[in-house]
Design an enzyme around this catalytic site. Structure first.
Site, PDB file in Angstrom:
ATOM      1  N   GLU A 180       0.837  -1.206   0.000  1.00 59.06           N
ATOM      2  CA  GLU A 180       0.000   0.000   0.000  1.00 59.06           C
ATOM      3  C   GLU A 180       0.876   1.262   0.000  1.00 59.06           C
ATOM      4  O   GLU A 180       0.720   2.141   0.839  1.00 59.06           O
ATOM      5  CB  GLU A 180      -0.964  -0.003   1.192  1.00 59.06           C
ATOM      6  CG  GLU A 180      -2.173   0.872   0.961  1.00 59.06           C
ATOM      7  CD  GLU A 180      -3.229   0.764   2.052  1.00 59.06           C
ATOM      8  OE1 GLU A 180      -4.228   1.487   1.963  1.00 59.06           O
ATOM      9  OE2 GLU A 180      -3.055  -0.059   2.976  1.00 59.06           O
ATOM     10  N   ASP A 236       0.306  -8.141   3.236  1.00 59.55           N
ATOM     11  CA  ASP A 236      -1.030  -7.934   3.782  1.00 59.55           C
ATOM     12  C   ASP A 236      -2.005  -8.679   2.878  1.00 59.55           C
ATOM     13  O   ASP A 236      -2.349  -8.210   1.793  1.00 59.55           O
ATOM     14  CB  ASP A 236      -1.336  -6.436   3.814  1.00 59.55           C
ATOM     15  CG  ASP A 236      -2.765  -6.129   4.218  1.00 59.55           C
ATOM     16  OD1 ASP A 236      -3.487  -7.065   4.612  1.00 59.55           O
ATOM     17  OD2 ASP A 236      -3.165  -4.954   4.115  1.00 59.55           O
ATOM     18  N   HIS A 275      -1.033  -0.400  10.298  1.00 63.01           N
ATOM     19  CA  HIS A 275      -0.451  -1.738  10.417  1.00 63.01           C
ATOM     20  C   HIS A 275       0.882  -1.644  11.157  1.00 63.01           C
ATOM     21  O   HIS A 275       1.466  -0.562  11.264  1.00 63.01           O
ATOM     22  CB  HIS A 275      -0.183  -2.348   9.037  1.00 63.01           C
ATOM     23  CG  HIS A 275      -1.413  -2.654   8.246  1.00 63.01           C
ATOM     24  ND1 HIS A 275      -1.806  -3.929   7.929  1.00 63.01           N
ATOM     25  CD2 HIS A 275      -2.345  -1.826   7.685  1.00 63.01           C
ATOM     26  CE1 HIS A 275      -2.917  -3.893   7.216  1.00 63.01           C
ATOM     27  NE2 HIS A 275      -3.266  -2.626   7.050  1.00 63.01           N
ATOM     28  N   HIS A 310     -21.579   7.469  28.100  1.00 62.35           N
ATOM     29  CA  HIS A 310     -20.618   8.246  28.891  1.00 62.35           C
ATOM     30  C   HIS A 310     -21.013   9.705  29.080  1.00 62.35           C
ATOM     31  O   HIS A 310     -20.333  10.435  29.798  1.00 62.35           O
ATOM     32  CB  HIS A 310     -19.236   8.192  28.223  1.00 62.35           C
ATOM     33  CG  HIS A 310     -18.812   6.822  27.822  1.00 62.35           C
ATOM     34  ND1 HIS A 310     -18.960   6.327  26.541  1.00 62.35           N
ATOM     35  CD2 HIS A 310     -18.259   5.814  28.547  1.00 62.35           C
ATOM     36  CE1 HIS A 310     -18.490   5.090  26.470  1.00 62.35           C
ATOM     37  NE2 HIS A 310     -18.070   4.747  27.681  1.00 62.35           N
TER      38      HIS A 310
END
Length: 646
Positions: free
Chosen positions: A66, A225, A354, A596
């Site tokens: 990529e 990947d 990644h 929250h």
């Protein structure tokens, strides 16, 4: 000369901690790293240089995925680093949303690119899976038969095969002892039939390529990947239908434990390790709670390199893999990161989504001497440069000479020595400054097309023609022709006319003119365009009276305008108040999550469909396991209106 062009003999500037191949007890080691960088330019910018990025990984072979580059964007600083050879497969497609997308690159750390015996430097290299892009002259068999032959891919049409290789998803390098595949597997959403088919074809062709090599007795190493998490242990949120995915089933069928021939090296070495992930969602801050998946892999198959009679129990994994692990230190999330959103915990993280994975092979011997393959980026025209022809050089010179002859031919001989001097008006009152144009500037001027129109040249009182430029007026040579046209160069270039403007806009001529000088210059220019006065004294008197009256009116208007214009500080303060008002309105309109009671963050639907471009709100906290109350809650609300599609 050929050897000097191809080689780089001598010592390499290797990173601290070892040369291209480290040694341990006389046994040579080979380290391979795979890393989805999510944009090579961004990672180089993060580390300061390509060399710093490569050295930080400290490996003999580094495979990037990529890289997000087009061939036109590939430059020396992105492809070349001292001590490394690189091989790129770049996207060729211009499809929607995929220009400059994907792409892989393999960097090999070597001491020499000429007559090298290092296994890190490949013997041959090939771009793509199908063999149709192969310009290296290599083949997969001694008979010279290539993988692109119809015998292997007869079920696919040629257009389908070219489409598979058009996205730059595979680089194959032959390192003698093994063939290395650097892969960036396609991603396909469950409702995208076209991409699912593309992904299926990609992996089908890939497996056919592996079958051919295995039939020849070659060892194979696959890194990259693959966009597949093999098992539930490799995914943070494995759902009940997780095992039914067709690509996950295909991956598991490759493995030795399921009857295949490949070893998933990381999982074989760490069979029980949980939460061992290599990728996390990009925009949800999931790294904070390690909410990811393991989709970056290193696979290996084939016999070991030892000369033994009984090969049972001897294979590349058992005999040569020393270590394999995930380089978690490259993760984006670091403790203590300051949140970007004051009311929540979402933050913009620097780095790839990644992390790298590495493997270390041991007992790897040298291979016969060989040179760098021709597919290396050092031989690419974008890196090495395009060779100019004699014709192209002469054409440029001819255009310059024609411009010079046309310019000089319209000027009297007595004035030709002054052609490189132009007079710049400081104001309309008659103050001038001379400046000289250098030869380099005159050559640059020659590259522009000239088409001087009559209304761009105004006649001065002395009968000379004056060209009006953006920085003042340029006084021409006496008796010069009003229309001078040189040979047009390229239609896309600027013309000389674009640098000219009308006389009334000369208020800014001269960098050292005062504000009052510019004001009176405006008045002089405005008066110079009045109707010509008659020759009778009566009309002259009326004209002078009118001019005086106009002068007083302009002075009064100018003073009133100056008094009404706010100062810079007033404008700055007003802008600050308006921005604070807008921010408060934005805060008031943002809902709070139920889990929250914190301000939410807005997002936009980017997926094509009926809700494309529509804005919605979700909890601002990082994504994580539902069992952890500190993670993002399931709050969701559509915004009031759609965002404009851009």
């Amino acid at each position: 000369m050929a050897e000097e062009a191809r080689g780089r003999d001598g010592e390499s500037n290797s990173p601290v901690g070892g040369t291209g191949k480290s040694e341990e007890g006389g046994k040579k080691m080979l380290k391979i790293v795979t890393y989805n960088v999510n944009g090579l330019r961004q990672r180089i910018s993060q580390f300061g240089s390509l060399l710093n990025l490569l050295n930080s990984l400290d490996a003999d072979i580094i495979c990037f995925q990529e890289i997000k580059l087009t061939r036109q964007e590939l430059t020396t600083d992105l492809a070349m680093a001292e001590g490394y050879e690189s091989f790129f497969s770049i996207t060729r497609t211009s499809g929607k949303g995929r220009t400059g997308y994907s792409g892989v690159a393999t960097f090999c750390r070597v001491n020499s690119t000429f007559s090298s015996v290092e296994a890190a430097l490949p013997i041959t290299a090939e771009e793509g899976l199908t063999g149709l892009l192969d310009n290296s002259g290599s083949s997969d068999s001694s008979s010279g038969q290539t993988f692109g032959d119809d015998h292997y891919l007869m079920e696919f049409k040629r257009d389908e095969l070219l489409t598979i290789d058009s996205e730059g998803r595979c680089m194959i390098t032959d390192h003698g002892h093994f063939v290395l595949f650097n892969i960036y597997g396609p991603r396909a959403d469950s409702d995208d039939a076209d991409r699912i088919q593309f992904k299926a074809n990609f992996y089908k062709i890939l497996q056919k390529r592996w079958d051919l090599l295995q039939g020849q007795g070659r060892r194979i190493v696959v890194v990259g990947d693959l966009n597949i998490a093999p098992a539930a242990i490799d995914r943070c949120d494995a759902r009940p239908d997780f095992e039914k995915n067709e690509f996950r089933r295909w991956f598991r069928a490759l493995l030795v434990k399921n009857g295949g021939s490949f070893h998933d090296i990381f999982r074989d070495m760490h069979p029980e390790r949980k939460d061992a992930y290599t990728c996390w969602p990009v925009h949800t801050g999931a790294e904070e709670f390690n909410y990811g998946s393991r989709i970056d892999h290193i696979l290996a198959c084939g016999l070991c390199l030892h000369e033994v009679h009984d090969q049972e129990g001897h294979n590349l994994m058992a005999c040569h893999v020393k270590d394999c692990d995930i380089m978690t230190q490259f993760g984006r999330w670091k403790p203590g990161i300051t949140p970007r959103w004051k009311g929540g915990r979402i933050t913009k993280l620097e780095g790839s989504d990644h992390v790298p994975v590495y493997v270390v092979f041991k007992d790897i011997p040298d291979i016969p001497a060989h040179n760098t393959p021709s597919l290396s980026s050092r031989y690419m025209p974008e890196i090495r440069g395009f060779q100019q022809t004699i014709v192209s050089i002469l054409m440029k010179r001819k255009v310059t000479e024609q411009f010079s002859v046309s310019w000089m031919g319209s000027i009297p001989a007595s004035d030709q020595d002054q052609t490189k001097k132009l007079t710049v008006c400081e104001s309309m009152k008659g103050t001038y400054h001379d400046f000289s144009i250098s030869s380099a500037q005159s050559e640059e001027l020659a590259s522009f097309q000239v088409d001087a129109k009559e209304d761009d040249m105004r006649k001065s009182n002395s009968g000379e023609y004056v060209a009006i430029g953006r920085h003042g007026c340029l006084k021409s040579i006496p008796n010069a022709e009003k229309n001078r046209t040189a040979k047009r160069v390229q239609p896309s270039q600027l013309s000389l006319n674009s640098f000219f403007q009308k006389v009334p806009n000369l208020t800014n001529a001269g960098s050292d003119c005062t504000k009052d000088d510019k004001f009176y210059n405006e008045i002089d220019v405005a008066m110079s365009y009045d109707e010509p006065s008659t020759k009778t004294s009566k009309l002259d008197g009326i004209s002078r009276t009118t001019e005086k009256s106009d002068f007083n009116i302009l002075v009064a208007a100018k003073e009133q305008e100056s008094a009404s214009v706010p100062t810079g500080e007033d404008k700055k303060h007003a802008a600050l108040l308006e921005w604070q008002r807008i921010q408060q309105l934005m805060q008031d309109s943002i809902p709070r999550c139920d889990g929250h009671q914190e301000p939410c963050v807005s997002r936009v639907v980017k997926k094509q469909g009926p809700n494309f471009g529509r804005r919605f709100y979700v909890c601002a906290r990082a994504e994580g396991p539902a069992s952890n109350p500190e993670t993002r809650c399931d709050f969701f609300r559509w915004a009031a209106s759609k965002s404009k599609n851009r």
